[in-house]
Write a protein that holds these residues in place. Sequence first.
Motif, PDB file in Angstrom:
ATOM      1  N   LEU A 143       0.816  -1.216   0.000  1.00 59.56           N
ATOM      2  CA  LEU A 143       0.000   0.000   0.000  1.00 59.56           C
ATOM      3  C   LEU A 143       0.852   1.269   0.000  1.00 59.56           C
ATOM      4  CD1 LEU A 143      -3.092   0.950   0.619  1.00 59.56           C
ATOM      5  CD2 LEU A 143      -2.251   1.237   2.944  1.00 59.56           C
ATOM      6  N   ASP A 144       1.890   1.287   0.833  1.00 56.87           N
ATOM      7  CA  ASP A 144       2.737   2.484   0.915  1.00 56.87           C
ATOM      8  C   ASP A 144       3.361   2.817  -0.438  1.00 56.87           C
ATOM      9  OD1 ASP A 144       2.274   3.002   3.554  1.00 56.87           O
ATOM     10  OD2 ASP A 144       4.024   1.888   4.284  1.00 56.87           O
ATOM     11  N   GLU A 145       3.853   1.779  -1.121  1.00 53.74           N
ATOM     12  CA  GLU A 145       4.477   2.039  -2.415  1.00 53.74           C
ATOM     13  C   GLU A 145       3.426   2.489  -3.433  1.00 53.74           C
ATOM     14  OE1 GLU A 145       7.199  -1.036  -3.904  1.00 53.74           O
ATOM     15  OE2 GLU A 145       7.250   0.037  -5.831  1.00 53.74           O
ATOM     16  N   ALA A 146       2.246   1.914  -3.336  1.00 52.33           N
ATOM     17  CA  ALA A 146       1.171   2.319  -4.258  1.00 52.33           C
ATOM     18  C   ALA A 146       0.836   3.797  -4.058  1.00 52.33           C
ATOM     19  CB  ALA A 146      -0.072   1.451  -4.031  1.00 52.33           C
ATOM     20  N   ILE A 147       0.682   4.193  -2.795  1.00 55.24           N
ATOM     21  CA  ILE A 147       0.325   5.590  -2.509  1.00 55.24           C
ATOM     22  C   ILE A 147       1.460   6.531  -2.921  1.00 55.24           C
ATOM     23  CG2 ILE A 147      -0.202   7.241  -0.651  1.00 55.24           C
ATOM     24  CD1 ILE A 147      -1.730   4.975   0.762  1.00 55.24           C
ATOM     25  N   ALA A 148       2.701   6.119  -2.654  1.00 48.59           N
ATOM     26  CA  ALA A 148       3.841   6.959  -3.040  1.00 48.59           C
ATOM     27  C   ALA A 148       3.859   7.153  -4.562  1.00 48.59           C
ATOM     28  CB  ALA A 148       5.142   6.329  -2.560  1.00 48.59           C
ATOM     29  N   HIS A 149       3.562   6.078  -5.299  1.00 50.53           N
ATOM     30  CA  HIS A 149       3.526   6.191  -6.770  1.00 50.53           C
ATOM     31  C   HIS A 149       2.426   7.169  -7.207  1.00 50.53           C
ATOM     32  CE1 HIS A 149       4.020   4.796 -10.972  1.00 50.53           C
ATOM     33  NE2 HIS A 149       2.736   5.137 -11.033  1.00 50.53           N
ATOM     34  N   ILE A 150       1.265   7.039  -6.602  1.00 52.27           N
ATOM     35  CA  ILE A 150       0.138   7.918  -6.968  1.00 52.27           C
ATOM     36  C   ILE A 150       0.477   9.373  -6.658  1.00 52.27           C
ATOM     37  CG2 ILE A 150      -2.257   8.512  -6.403  1.00 52.27           C
ATOM     38  CD1 ILE A 150      -2.738   5.454  -6.002  1.00 52.27           C
ATOM     39  N   HIS A 151       1.092   9.613  -5.515  1.00 47.10           N
ATOM     40  CA  HIS A 151       1.442  10.991  -5.170  1.00 47.10           C
ATOM     41  C   HIS A 151       2.529  11.537  -6.083  1.00 47.10           C
ATOM     42  CE1 HIS A 151      -0.418  10.902  -0.869  1.00 47.10           C
ATOM     43  NE2 HIS A 151      -1.297  11.149  -1.817  1.00 47.10           N
TER      44      HIS A 151
END
Lengths: 420, 420
Positions: free
Chosen positions: B329-337
């Motif tokens: 999840l953290d990597e997914a959110i970092a990518h989106i941001h």
Amino acid sequence: MQELSEQIHSLCQKAKEASRKLAEVPSKTIDQALMAIGEELLLQKKQVLAANEQDVDCAKNAGLSEAMIDRLYLGEKRFGALLKALEEIVYLPSPLGEVIEQWKRPNGLLIKKIRVPIGLIGIIYESRPNVTVDSSALCLKSGNAVILRGGKEAFNTNRVLVDSIRAGLKKAKVVEDAVVLIPTTDRQTIPILCSQKGLIDLLIPRGGKGLIETVVDHAKVPVIKHYQGICHVYVHSKASFEKALRIVLNAKCQRPAVCNAMETLLIDEEIAPDFLPLVVEELQKRGVEVRGDARCLNIVGNRITPAVEEDWATEYLDLILSVKIVKNLDEAIAHIHKYGSNHSDAIVTEESGAAEAFLHRVDSAAVYWNASTRFTDGFEFGFGAEIGISTDKIHSRGPMGLKELTTYKYIVYGNGQVRS
Amino acid sequence: MQELSEQIHSLCQKAKEASRKLAEVPSKTIDQALMAIGEELLLQKKQVLAANEQDVDCAKNAGLSEAMIDRLYLGEKRFGALLKALEEIVYLPSPLGEVIEQWKRPNGLLIKKIRVPIGLIGIIYESRPNVTVDSSALCLKSGNAVILRGGKEAFNTNRVLVDSIRAGLKKAKVVEDAVVLIPTTDRQTIPILCSQKGLIDLLIPRGGKGLIETVVDHAKVPVIKHYQGICHVYVHSKASFEKALRIVLNAKCQRPAVCNAMETLLIDEEIAPDFLPLVVEELQKRGVEVRGDARCLNIVGNRITPAVEEDWATEYLDLILSVKIVKNLDEAIAHIHKYGSNHSDAIVTEESGAAEAFLHRVDSAAVYWNASTRFTDGFEFGFGAEIGISTDKIHSRGPMGLKELTTYKYIVYGNGQVRS
């Protein structure tokens, strides 16, 4: 220039990153951080005041005006006021987490509109060092990171203040980069800050006309202007003279240097022969220079000076008042729309029809019936805080408190819905 | 240039003046005007379609792309749809007149926060002529005057459309200058419009990246960007494959050319070996070109092409999809941001903790749990109308309906209060 540009861009990236982290910090922790900031500031009081003295000395040597030096000066008493203001912000309710609205769609989707921080806010301001603490506290309380660009005169003071703020954040284990000071006051920093697309979510310039115009001319990110207040009081033919006098004197004289002070008085021609001499006498007793149109001069003669076209569009911020006699409500409103700044305008009348017409037709952030324009203020409105008074028409108008430093997003709950 | 500048300034002054008058027109009369506009458009149908044919012929002669010509083309059917959309706007409730909040202060002042029109809105758009009618109707319904600058390809069509709109306004005795078309499509008109400080209260550019960037670079008035949609679907390790497939296929394929379509798919590494081959097969069946990161290629080999850095930041608006495998999840959110555009992003999961973390942490106008990003739309949200989808964070985020085309002001009732 290239180097400065990269330096500021990199600071904005850090502050943006911090804004993401800050958005996840519970309100309680933010309040603890604000308290820790207060403690740090108290610990660093000597250093802050010493840095401020240094700034004041520089300003004196540079031959800055008394008014400028007064704005810059902190001292024991103002430092105490600054801490008290910070403490009051701690105890305000957090604006975050509110579900503004929620509804269910026929397809089963549940949509929640929730209040969230704006993200990274840039504040560009002038010489008052209390703005450094005040803006930081308001932004933090509303969950926003902030990047500060203060005036060059206050640079040393601001540096020590921001060091204390960041020390407080660190103590409370909140990301320090939530408050960042641009470490130079090079003039180029303003256009550079203004062009941080995708990083700065909102830019708030706090200061004089020149500063705000510079920001607007360079801005490639959203700006909310806290521009001038060319505020009017309109004394209608059916006004109570007693209320009118009280309101006019308050709106002009109680604190002439602020944006919600009156700059132009409009008087209905029907009552002008009776009201104008009264009000001129009282104004002059209080040291106000009155500049009137030709019809005013006809009534009170050379007791006042003639107003020129420019007067109607001038924010004096001083004990000067322009006065115009108007035929009726329509002419008063037309004058306000032509010369006003969408800030605060008042009608004094005992006739509710005229009042309602004025209140609905005048296109200003705050319109008053039988009250002083001086009430346009976050504290007077009951917001408990204020970062400034917006003269723009989108996002927020008038006093901006904590709620006005937030935005919203939609959270949508489904169970596999797709669009057909 | 000087002449053009004066011409546009004068048109904006007229439209601003009209916005003051319009603000006093009862909602019922506005609805009557919208109906009269529909009647006029129907009367002028032949002329509109003839003008449109002329524009289409010019576009063909100029060698414009098929897609461009399709956007420009009106025809009987689309003309009918345009009238129907107008009719629907008539029957929506007016957003005006609402008392948003009201409270009394200890000093007796009664403060009412009321919903009002923004004033004069500028719309800068491209070739679709339906935007002319649609934007005018939405602005009028929300009490705003509008100044339109359409694409040069649609100029003849727009001229006839705006003539009909103004004829409708005249018939209903509503100020005609509430809808004004810039009578030239000279490229200089955009920077000139962008600098009408004090006249244009809000500028909304509707169109491609290039247009929006031009407006932002020149704007000295407030702008709400309807910028790109780099939307993500994140398939979490605890996702239902059935829901994930359904949502991914819908978000990418149902209408790939719009801003709320998915451009990047993120898949948790734990489920990628099982989910990726499934989803690639289904996407390819539907003609989607899949571009994956190195880890994707490891799983499905040369069935897909490699994604390059640029892919993550690209709004394809086409049957192309970038796919990335993320750790969690953290990597997914970092990518989106890092790469997203604050538009619409979805998580597919059966685990509520992961869903809530995603919904609260992802900083986009609309965030979805187990639903397609394609729902970010004024109609799908139940607003009944939409002028576009804001990707800015102030004033309004996501779908902008009638309410988002309004602002507020404070009306303050006193009985002689002054500030002490």
